[in-house]
Design a protein around this motif. Sequence first.
Motif, PDB file in Angstrom:
ATOM      1  N   GLN A 149      63.108  42.905  26.134  1.00 54.87           N
ATOM      2  CA  GLN A 149      64.093  42.219  25.293  1.00 54.87           C
ATOM      3  C   GLN A 149      65.094  41.444  26.151  1.00 54.87           C
ATOM      4  O   GLN A 149      65.475  40.325  25.812  1.00 54.87           O
ATOM      5  CB  GLN A 149      64.819  43.235  24.402  1.00 54.87           C
ATOM      6  N   LEU A 184      56.708  41.316  24.700  1.00 53.81           N
ATOM      7  CA  LEU A 184      57.670  42.049  23.870  1.00 53.81           C
ATOM      8  C   LEU A 184      57.063  42.362  22.508  1.00 53.81           C
ATOM      9  O   LEU A 184      57.172  43.498  22.012  1.00 53.81           O
ATOM     10  CB  LEU A 184      58.945  41.225  23.719  1.00 53.81           C
ATOM     11  N   GLY A 185      56.410  41.376  21.893  1.00 51.87           N
ATOM     12  CA  GLY A 185      55.827  41.606  20.579  1.00 51.87           C
ATOM     13  C   GLY A 185      54.729  42.647  20.599  1.00 51.87           C
ATOM     14  O   GLY A 185      54.658  43.510  19.710  1.00 51.87           O
ATOM     15  N   ALA A 235      59.514  38.396  17.952  1.00 54.13           N
ATOM     16  CA  ALA A 235      58.898  37.963  19.210  1.00 54.13           C
ATOM     17  C   ALA A 235      57.694  37.061  18.963  1.00 54.13           C
ATOM     18  O   ALA A 235      57.536  36.010  19.602  1.00 54.13           O
ATOM     19  CB  ALA A 235      58.487  39.187  20.030  1.00 54.13           C
ATOM     20  N   ALA A 287      63.356  38.364  27.475  1.00 48.10           N
ATOM     21  CA  ALA A 287      63.242  37.333  26.436  1.00 48.10           C
ATOM     22  C   ALA A 287      64.579  36.651  26.190  1.00 48.10           C
ATOM     23  O   ALA A 287      64.640  35.441  25.945  1.00 48.10           O
ATOM     24  CB  ALA A 287      62.713  37.958  25.147  1.00 48.10           C
ATOM     25  N   HIS A 337      57.787  36.632  25.447  1.00 46.25           N
ATOM     26  CA  HIS A 337      57.908  37.018  24.037  1.00 46.25           C
ATOM     27  C   HIS A 337      56.634  37.719  23.556  1.00 46.25           C
ATOM     28  O   HIS A 337      56.701  38.652  22.745  1.00 46.25           O
ATOM     29  CB  HIS A 337      58.185  35.778  23.189  1.00 46.25           C
TER      30      HIS A 337
END
Length: 644
Positions: free
Chosen positions: A548, A567-568, A583, A551, A564
Amino acid sequence: MAQNYPSDPNNGAYASSSAVPSSGPGNSGATPDSSLASSAQPNAAGGSSSGQFVATPSSNKSTQEGENVRHRRLSSGVMLSAGRYQIDRLIAAGGMGAVYKAIDTRFKRPCAVKEMLDEFHNESERNQAVEWFSREATLLLDLNHPCIPRVRDFFMEEGRHYLVMDFIEGRTLGDILEQDGKVAGVNGAHGIEEARARSWAQQVCSVLGYLHRQNPPIIFRDLKPSNIMVTGRDEIKLIDFGIARTFQSQRQATIIMTIGYAPPEQLHGMPEPRSDLYALGATLHRLLTHHDAVNNKPSIFSFPPVRTLRPDISPAFEQVLMKALAPALEQRWPNAMEMERALMNLPPISAVPPAMLPNLPGGAAPRPVNPATPSSAFPRSGTPSTPVSPTPAPGTGPQSGTGPHQGTGPSTHTTTGPAGPHIAAALAHLAGGRIEPAHAAVMQAFGLEPNNALVHKIFGQVFARRVPPQIDYAIRAYNRSLSLNPEDAETHKLVGDVSLFLRQQPLQAIPAYIQSLRLKPEDFETHQRLGQCYDKTGQLDAALREYQEAAHLAPKQPPQPAVHYALGQLAMRMNRFAVAEQAFVQVLVINPADHQTRFLLSQVYEHENKFEDAFRECSYVIGPLGANPAVQQMYQRLRNRLGR
């Protein structure tokens, strides 16, 4: 492939007043993973307290029944349910049933077919078995959690009951302990790494919390290593819900438990949600130490503190585990959510157990190495570049600040001295992937400024990018550079990069990245790589925080979709769907044609019950990804749900 269901898929036990050891297939009666199901107290004189007991008039009958069953196993190619399921092979077998790998011919995907044989000599036994089998199907049909295999079908054919479920490719925790539990402790103890245990514990707490929040609460009642599967991505799946019961239906007359994993209240037929937390504590204790609970003193409920057997385990993790193992209910965690929160708030692991450190050549003491890859030294994919260059003989470069070129002048780390032009040339060669010209240039720089930290850093990059990489030389050069300029964030990052991309030892990279971020907290790449280390070592909450932050700090130009996307993916694995949604949307803002990310976003929307959004995103990819059966299946499922 290891078996991915227990040896007796129906748990092979009935409540009765006469319980004797079973000699049927798969029941050794000598391991703590055996089951007890009896209305009477276990017979202490009957041998090991962890023996398995089933309610059959004699062990001969169980053996005889097992012999009859073996002759009726389904063979490869047999079709069930009007030709929908084609049996592939047997993957687990017990006295009352079996589990097969099969092919769902409608969707062309593998599935697991669980079979209960209707061959009981006693009508009450048959009724009990059918009740348990049907209850498992009913329970699973109503549950929806990533750690619980989905039920696809439930039917009866030729006197046998069948349950069709997701096929889980992986190993049980029991298998993993035996195959991978190599971290040595004291007094013969050995087990798996703490990071993996933490990750599994959090996942089990998540699914237990989900079960306990049902109305009425569902108690698993038989949590143990053989009932927990682990996929290739280290994701856990609870298997064998055959004896799971709702809390309000508990009856004191029935005792169902596995000695060594069940708490005192379950021995008296009174399990409750906190009983599952005790079983989780016992499972973790076993995975970390290989300690058999039958050796507990003065009672089977008195587990030795984990760190007396595995001193490398962090005190904070030991406290969480031992609290779950408290014999008294009121001293345990009040619920699975509180235990999960405690696990999530544990400090990150930043040390490696001594038994896990690599042995370096020449008898050198193990040095901490760190995992990751510098943008200036390796490509973004994490694999070193491959220029053709000869491997130099030992001594072609500075060796930890010793040798004939050791100078006496002041330390520097600039390009303004006499070596400046050679340093600039070396950096230009590195940028162009010309490793040996870079080495020649930095050797000239070293002759002029042997105490220039930047020179030693370039040596490290040269050694790291050679083919094959000279990892020990690279680490020595980086360490020499840091001894001259300890406040250089990039060199700490490079040390981490060696371990992540060359040694593939992410746990050892963590201290280097943390030090780099202390000096340069705004570096999004270092946050991303530290997140990778936490992710790879099972410290998922710490990984999520770092992803996070990466990002948040990532520059808009050039765009950084990989930050991203990582993260997703992690947020999705952790069931943090709001974070995953944000994300993946950001990835698609950068690249709307990323079909794989759009499909992941559709899955996130489905988990969030945003079915219109899920169907919209899935509709976009049904064309380009239509060959993927998962896309087809999801598209059809959403169409049916929305009545399209």
